[in-house]
Motif scaffolding. Structure first.
Motif, PDB file in Angstrom:
ATOM      1  N   ASP A 150     -23.237 -51.789 -58.748  1.00  0.00           N
ATOM      2  CA  ASP A 150     -23.488 -52.402 -60.050  1.00  0.00           C
ATOM      3  C   ASP A 150     -23.781 -51.338 -61.107  1.00  0.00           C
ATOM      4  O   ASP A 150     -23.363 -51.463 -62.255  1.00  0.00           O
ATOM      5  CB  ASP A 150     -24.653 -53.393 -59.963  1.00  0.00           C
ATOM      6  CG  ASP A 150     -24.284 -54.653 -59.194  1.00  0.00           C
ATOM      7  OD1 ASP A 150     -23.069 -54.953 -59.077  1.00  0.00           O
ATOM      8  OD2 ASP A 150     -25.199 -55.341 -58.703  1.00  0.00           O
ATOM      9  N   GLU A 151     -24.477 -50.289 -60.707  1.00  0.00           N
ATOM     10  CA  GLU A 151     -24.795 -49.196 -61.622  1.00  0.00           C
ATOM     11  C   GLU A 151     -23.511 -48.507 -62.114  1.00  0.00           C
ATOM     12  O   GLU A 151     -23.356 -48.238 -63.308  1.00  0.00           O
ATOM     13  CB  GLU A 151     -25.710 -48.181 -60.925  1.00  0.00           C
ATOM     14  CG  GLU A 151     -26.113 -47.013 -61.785  1.00  0.00           C
ATOM     15  CD  GLU A 151     -26.970 -46.003 -61.032  1.00  0.00           C
ATOM     16  OE1 GLU A 151     -27.526 -45.122 -61.701  1.00  0.00           O
ATOM     17  OE2 GLU A 151     -27.070 -46.086 -59.792  1.00  0.00           O
ATOM     18  N   LYS A 154     -21.600 -50.823 -64.485  1.00  0.00           N
ATOM     19  CA  LYS A 154     -22.243 -50.845 -65.791  1.00  0.00           C
ATOM     20  C   LYS A 154     -21.871 -49.602 -66.598  1.00  0.00           C
ATOM     21  O   LYS A 154     -21.526 -49.694 -67.784  1.00  0.00           O
ATOM     22  CB  LYS A 154     -23.763 -50.947 -65.632  1.00  0.00           C
ATOM     23  CG  LYS A 154     -24.505 -51.101 -66.926  1.00  0.00           C
ATOM     24  CD  LYS A 154     -25.998 -51.286 -66.677  1.00  0.00           C
ATOM     25  CE  LYS A 154     -26.741 -51.399 -67.994  1.00  0.00           C
ATOM     26  NZ  LYS A 154     -28.182 -51.557 -67.772  1.00  0.00           N
ATOM     27  N   HIS A 157     -18.186 -49.919 -67.715  1.00  0.00           N
ATOM     28  CA  HIS A 157     -18.027 -50.903 -68.793  1.00  0.00           C
ATOM     29  C   HIS A 157     -18.561 -50.341 -70.106  1.00  0.00           C
ATOM     30  O   HIS A 157     -17.933 -50.516 -71.158  1.00  0.00           O
ATOM     31  CB  HIS A 157     -18.721 -52.206 -68.440  1.00  0.00           C
ATOM     32  CG  HIS A 157     -18.084 -52.948 -67.303  1.00  0.00           C
ATOM     33  ND1 HIS A 157     -16.724 -53.169 -67.199  1.00  0.00           N
ATOM     34  CD2 HIS A 157     -18.629 -53.545 -66.209  1.00  0.00           C
ATOM     35  CE1 HIS A 157     -16.459 -53.855 -66.101  1.00  0.00           C
ATOM     36  NE2 HIS A 157     -17.593 -54.091 -65.490  1.00  0.00           N
ATOM     37  N   LYS A 158     -19.664 -49.636 -70.031  1.00  0.00           N
ATOM     38  CA  LYS A 158     -20.241 -49.019 -71.242  1.00  0.00           C
ATOM     39  C   LYS A 158     -19.302 -47.954 -71.789  1.00  0.00           C
ATOM     40  O   LYS A 158     -19.044 -47.875 -72.983  1.00  0.00           O
ATOM     41  CB  LYS A 158     -21.614 -48.444 -70.925  1.00  0.00           C
ATOM     42  CG  LYS A 158     -22.343 -47.929 -72.134  1.00  0.00           C
ATOM     43  CD  LYS A 158     -23.744 -47.454 -71.772  1.00  0.00           C
ATOM     44  CE  LYS A 158     -24.457 -46.906 -72.988  1.00  0.00           C
ATOM     45  NZ  LYS A 158     -25.793 -46.419 -72.653  1.00  0.00           N
ATOM     46  N   ALA A 164     -21.303 -54.818 -70.667  1.00  0.00           N
ATOM     47  CA  ALA A 164     -22.239 -53.850 -70.069  1.00  0.00           C
ATOM     48  C   ALA A 164     -23.123 -54.468 -69.035  1.00  0.00           C
ATOM     49  O   ALA A 164     -23.183 -55.569 -68.769  1.00  0.00           O
ATOM     50  CB  ALA A 164     -23.096 -53.219 -71.147  1.00  0.00           C
TER      51      ALA A 164
END
Length: 164
Positions: A150-151, A154, A157-158, A164
């Motif tokens: 997930d990190e 994220k 996506h950022k 995000a």
């Protein structure tokens, strides 16, 4: 020096690796592949020397998630032909095989493959892989088969300006 840039490196060059060079420019220890790499000194070459750089700053280091590159690494590390056949079986289920490859034909002629010299067996298997899929594309990071954290999702996506 108020510089910002994105550097991209495909290969690991050992002591001349871009991450190690950047680490020496800023003069801080870094962690790479779960290993702490101490900074021995500040870089005093090139522009660092010209401007009498004394270290400082920061950088973010990321690696691409491997897809077919994982199979290439396994093939290259393999020491025997029996293990190559096991990798071939996994590749048929999970790897991205080139559209030019007919898996059924290869499997029907597996005895011919087994007669090849070991280094040629390795080369053959690597050639069956789709080289456009060495790493996981951004469009596929949500696919559970890749186990992207997930990190990492994220961060991606950022970076790409998505959710995000």
């Amino acid at each position: 020096m108020n510089r910002r840039f994105i550097g991209i490196e495909q290969l690991d060059y050992g002591k001349n690796d871009s991450v190690i060079r950047l680490q020496n420019v800023i003069g801080k220890n870094i962690e790479k592949n779960d290993e702490l790499i101490p900074s021995n000194n500040y870089d005093q070459t090139g522009v660092s020397k010209d401007v009498k750089w004394q270290g400082g700053g920061s950088f973010t280091y990321c690696e691409l998630s491997k897809a077919n590159q994982e199979y290439i690494d396994k093939i290259n590390e393999t020491k025997d032909a029996k293990s190559l056949l096991k990798i071939w079986k996994k590749m048929q289920d999970k790897a991205f095989i080139s559209y030019k490859v007919d898996i059924k034909t290869i499997n029907a002629s597996i005895d011919e493959f087994e007669k090849l010299p070991f280094k040629d067996q390795k080369r053959f298997l690597i050639e069956t892989l789709d080289k456009n899929m060495l790493y996981v594309p951004y469009s596929e990071i949500d696919d559970v088969d890749y186990s992207i954290s997930d990190e990492d999702k994220k961060l991606n996506h950022k970076f790409y300006g998505g959710k995000a």
